[in-house]
Design an enzyme around this catalytic site. Structure first.
Site, PDB file in Angstrom:
ATOM      1  N   TRP A 155       0.896  -1.152   0.000  1.00 27.89           N
ATOM      2  CA  TRP A 155       0.000   0.000   0.000  1.00 27.89           C
ATOM      3  C   TRP A 155       0.929   1.195   0.000  1.00 27.89           C
ATOM      4  O   TRP A 155       1.603   1.489   0.980  1.00 27.89           O
ATOM      5  CB  TRP A 155      -0.889  -0.014   1.233  1.00 27.89           C
ATOM      6  CG  TRP A 155      -1.674   1.249   1.393  1.00 27.89           C
ATOM      7  CD1 TRP A 155      -1.411   2.287   2.234  1.00 27.89           C
ATOM      8  CD2 TRP A 155      -2.857   1.620   0.691  1.00 27.89           C
ATOM      9  NE1 TRP A 155      -2.350   3.271   2.092  1.00 27.89           N
ATOM     10  CE2 TRP A 155      -3.246   2.896   1.159  1.00 27.89           C
ATOM     11  CE3 TRP A 155      -3.625   0.995  -0.297  1.00 27.89           C
ATOM     12  CZ2 TRP A 155      -4.363   3.559   0.670  1.00 27.89           C
ATOM     13  CZ3 TRP A 155      -4.739   1.654  -0.773  1.00 27.89           C
ATOM     14  CH2 TRP A 155      -5.099   2.918  -0.291  1.00 27.89           C
ATOM     15  N   GLY A 162       5.248   0.282   7.120  1.00 26.64           N
ATOM     16  CA  GLY A 162       5.383   1.396   8.059  1.00 26.64           C
ATOM     17  C   GLY A 162       5.927   2.615   7.338  1.00 26.64           C
ATOM     18  O   GLY A 162       5.947   2.666   6.108  1.00 26.64           O
ATOM     19  N   LYS A 173     -24.148   7.873   6.532  1.00 27.59           N
ATOM     20  CA  LYS A 173     -23.700   6.545   6.969  1.00 27.59           C
ATOM     21  C   LYS A 173     -24.904   5.621   7.156  1.00 27.59           C
ATOM     22  O   LYS A 173     -24.896   4.471   6.741  1.00 27.59           O
ATOM     23  CB  LYS A 173     -22.913   6.613   8.292  1.00 27.59           C
ATOM     24  CG  LYS A 173     -21.526   7.196   8.227  1.00 27.59           C
ATOM     25  CD  LYS A 173     -20.511   6.357   7.504  1.00 27.59           C
ATOM     26  CE  LYS A 173     -20.479   6.591   6.046  1.00 27.59           C
ATOM     27  NZ  LYS A 173     -19.699   7.566   5.397  1.00 27.59           N
ATOM     28  N   LYS A 177     -17.264   1.213  -3.888  1.00 28.04           N
ATOM     29  CA  LYS A 177     -16.229   1.906  -3.110  1.00 28.04           C
ATOM     30  C   LYS A 177     -15.611   3.035  -3.924  1.00 28.04           C
ATOM     31  O   LYS A 177     -15.301   4.093  -3.407  1.00 28.04           O
ATOM     32  CB  LYS A 177     -15.162   0.885  -2.695  1.00 28.04           C
ATOM     33  CG  LYS A 177     -14.072   1.445  -1.832  1.00 28.04           C
ATOM     34  CD  LYS A 177     -14.600   1.727  -0.439  1.00 28.04           C
ATOM     35  CE  LYS A 177     -13.644   2.534   0.418  1.00 28.04           C
ATOM     36  NZ  LYS A 177     -14.364   3.327   1.405  1.00 28.04           N
TER      37      LYS A 177
HETATM   38  C1  G6P Z   1     -18.526   6.510  -3.171  1.00 22.45           C
HETATM   39  C2  G6P Z   1     -18.315   5.851  -1.829  1.00 22.45           C
HETATM   40  C3  G6P Z   1     -18.323   6.905  -0.719  1.00 22.45           C
HETATM   41  C4  G6P Z   1     -17.294   7.985  -1.009  1.00 22.45           C
HETATM   42  C5  G6P Z   1     -17.490   8.587  -2.400  1.00 22.45           C
HETATM   43  C6  G6P Z   1     -16.325   9.477  -2.794  1.00 22.45           C
HETATM   44  O1  G6P Z   1     -19.815   7.007  -3.246  1.00 22.45           O
HETATM   45  O2  G6P Z   1     -19.330   4.890  -1.590  1.00 22.45           O
HETATM   46  O3  G6P Z   1     -18.038   6.301   0.519  1.00 22.45           O
HETATM   47  O4  G6P Z   1     -17.359   8.981  -0.035  1.00 22.45           O
HETATM   48  O5  G6P Z   1     -17.585   7.562  -3.383  1.00 22.45           O
HETATM   49  O6  G6P Z   1     -15.192   8.677  -2.926  1.00 22.45           O
HETATM   50  P1  G6P Z   1     -13.721   9.197  -2.887  1.00 22.45           P
HETATM   51  O7  G6P Z   1     -12.874   7.969  -3.081  1.00 22.45           O
HETATM   52  O8  G6P Z   1     -13.563  10.166  -4.023  1.00 22.45           O
HETATM   53  O9  G6P Z   1     -13.492   9.843  -1.563  1.00 22.45           O
END
Ligand code: G6P
Length: 610
Positions: free
Chosen positions: A74, A101, A487, A605
């Site tokens: 990552w 890290g 949320k 996501k």
């Molecule tokens: C999607 C996700 C949200 C997120 C948004 C923006 O709708 O489900 O959780 O806040 O995209 O995503 P980003 O990666 O640009 O922060």
């Protein structure tokens, strides 16, 4: 966050290491690599891309050897690429290191070694470690070389180290980043977490901070401190399966990520917050002092949760730095005719760095000549690459679709930005110090709030069958009300509206009855009395109240059915704390409703379409 694996035993190491990496892929998937020691040759294969891609490469000619290390990355320092992939070696190709890290003093060490003629191959902080270990590996004692190198570095680390000339030894060490040793019969394993070793052995040692483990063929091992004092290892028997282990024992990644926040907030400010000077340093912005001073207007752009973080940024920057700020939905900005002048700086906020609308807004702003900076979590993402500079969140991969830890990291970075700009234009050293010191306290205070989990489950039990919720907040906590409602909508499919508390009487108040609970952020801040009046208006209409209030507030319990107390901080930082109970409340309501929390229906996501 990265995943590291090590193996020393009698079996071929390659398949074991690859299976371990697959179990750890939730920790990162920017690049993957493997290094094996068989005493004869240097074997190191790595590439950009995920573990499946590495497996494809290795299919053709798998490296042979019974001692090895592997890594899934990552990215933090240096974009995802083949050269930046781990394991890293030293100038003489004698040792290989997989690191998880951040080495904070890497640039000083790098310059020092470069001046001695050491050639670096990557842009990573981690290569400093492999170069240092190689430098001290002079008499065939790998453990001594690692110990010596660790005395030079500052920051966090979990490492696995091998020497190509000696397949009889594997070293692991940790400070800040997790590392587990798996104890098999005649074989030993090393991993960032036990999910990568549980299919081989249930006996593990969770390495303590500042400890190192020397593993040898035949299952022999010794644990010691970095300054070579022997440590008695505590072997534990694990009962969990690999999936539960990857989630750290939590039922969902979302809950794990909520609980990671004390650490992720700390990571966002690590090396950046200058508490004594009452300011911050954000070198990644790539702006020199006169450029920072010449900013006259800021536009913050994002989608979803990132947009909510931006709203908090607006309140902070305007109040503390006295600069005008506008917050824009990326999807709107890109199709408007926005006004950009040479003194406007645009910040795009994105966890994933791939959101299509945010990327398009970035390009639109750049085309109009704006300086565009990013506040991103994913290193090397499209947004991170296309911006002129920026600040990474260092929150580690966020797997749960509903964003939690990225939000608090974004707000932390915005607070650092506010401090930097504020101290340049408006606020005194004393005022800067007050905010900086309060920011330094936030991780501990967040941990305290997480202890209220059981209390919040009880509240969720009372309300989880309700189909409508109202969320109210004012000032800095109006965006928190929006985020709390989002949320709940996202993961429990319950209708929820976030509103500025006073604005409620211009519409939503008509909805209030006994079936519509209201969550109110009612902290003892500059708008406390006003929010109390709003609560009265709800009570008068038979609505029930769940309040998030300041510890020690004696009045609030008289007005609300349920109160979740959070520690006191300065007003501008209160969203960092107030949002945590709301994340937990949404999570538990969704769990009680039996929802697919990590993958809610219809959501993604990373939204890479318009
Ligand atoms: C999607 C996700 C949200 C997120 C948004 C923006 O709708 O489900 O959780 O806040 O995209 O995503 P980003 O990666 O640009 O922060």
């Amino acid at each position: 966050m990265c995943g590291i694996v090590g193996y020393i035993g009698n079996q071929e190491a390659c398949p074991i290491l690859l299976a371990g990496l697959t179990a750890l892929e939730y920790r990162g998937y920017d690049s993957a690599g493997i290094a094996l020691a068989n005493g004869k040759m240097v074997q190191i294969i790595k590439d950009k891309g995920n573990v499946a891609h590495l497996k494809e490469i290795l299919k053709k000619s798998p490296p042979m050897g019974t001692t090895g290390i592997a890594h899934t990355r990552w990215a933090t320092h240096g974009e995802p690429s083949q050269v930046n992939a781990h394991p890293h070696t030293d100038f003489g190709n004698r040792v290989a290191v997989a690191h998880n890290g951040i080495i904070e003093n890497y640039s000083v060490l790098k310059e020092m070694m470069k001046s001695e003629g050491v050639r670096f191959r990557s842009e990573t902080d981690s290569e400093v470690l492999s170069q240092l270990i190689g430098r001290y590996y002079t008499d065939g004692d790998l453990a001594a070389a690692v110990r010596r190198a660790l005395l030079d570095v500052e920051g966090t680390l979990g490492i696995a180290v091998i020497a190509f000339d000696n397949p009889d030894i594997l070293i692991g060490a940790r400070k800040g980043s997790p590392l587990v040793a798996g104890i098999g019969t005649d074989e030993l394993f090393l991993a960032s977490d036990a999910s990568a070793v549980v299919s081989h052995t249930k006996n593990v040692i969770y390495l303590k901070d500042g400890n190192l483990i020397e593993m040898r063929k035949g299952g022999v091992f010794h644990t010691m401190t970095f300054d070579n004092r022997a440590v008695n290892p505590e072997i534990q028997h694990i009962e969990w399966n690999a999936d539960a282990l990857a989630k750290g024992g939590f039922n969902h990644f979302m809950l794990k990520e909520i609980f990671e926040q004390p650490e992720t907030i700390r990571n966002a400010m690590r090396g950046r917050l200058l508490a004594e000077e009452g300011t911050s340093r954000l070198d990644g912005l790539n702006l020199v002092l006169p450029e920072l001073r010449s900013i006259q207007r800021i536009i913050l752009i994002g989608c979803g949760t990132s947009w909510h973080a931006a709203l908090i940024g607006e309140y902070m920057i305007e109040e503390v730095a006295g600069l005008p700020v506008e917050v824009e939905y990326a999807s709107e900005f890109r199709y408007r005719n926005p006004i950009i002048d040479p003194h406007t700086v645009v910040f795009v906020l994105s966890q994933s760095g791939e959101t299509a609308d945010t990327l398009a807004a970035l390009r639109e702003a750049a085309n109009r000549g704006a300086t565009v900076l990013g506040i991103c979590n994913a290193v090397g993402s499209s947004i991170a690459r296309e911006t002129h500079g920026g600040v990474y969140l260092h929150a580690g991969p966020e797997i749960g679709v509903a964003s939690t830890k990225a939000f608090t990291s974004q707000v932390t970075v915005l607070a650092l930005l506010t401090l930097l700009l504020g101290r340049m234009r408006r606020i005194s050293h004393a005022d800067g110090m007050k905010i900086a010191k309060a920011l330094a306290e936030i991780p501990k205070q967040a941990a305290k709030i997480l202890k209220k989990n059981e209390e919040i489950i009880e509240i969720a039990r009372t309300y989880y069958k309700h189909n409508n919720f109202l969320y109210l907040g004012r000032s800095y906590n109006f965006p928190v009300a929006l985020e709390g409602a989002l949320k709940l909508k996202e993961i429990s499919y319950v209708h929820a509206e976030g509103y500025p508390a006073a604005e409620m009487k211009h519409g939503p108040i008509a909805l209030i009855d006994k079936n519509m609970p209201t969550v109110v952020i009612a902290l003892q801040d500059s708008v406390y009395e006003k929010v109390l009046s709003n609560i009265q208006e709800i009570k008068a209409r038979g609505g029930s109240i769940i309040a998030v209030a300041t510890e020690g507030d004696k009045q609030i319990a008289k007005h609300a059915q349920h109160v979740i107390y959070i520690p006191e901080t300065v007003d501008m930082l209160s969203p960092l704390l107030a949002v945590i109970p709301l994340q937990l409340l949404a999570y538990h309501i969704a769990a009680l409703r039996g929802c697919a929390i990590d993958q809610p229906r219809n959501l993604a996501k990373s939204v890479t379409v318009e």
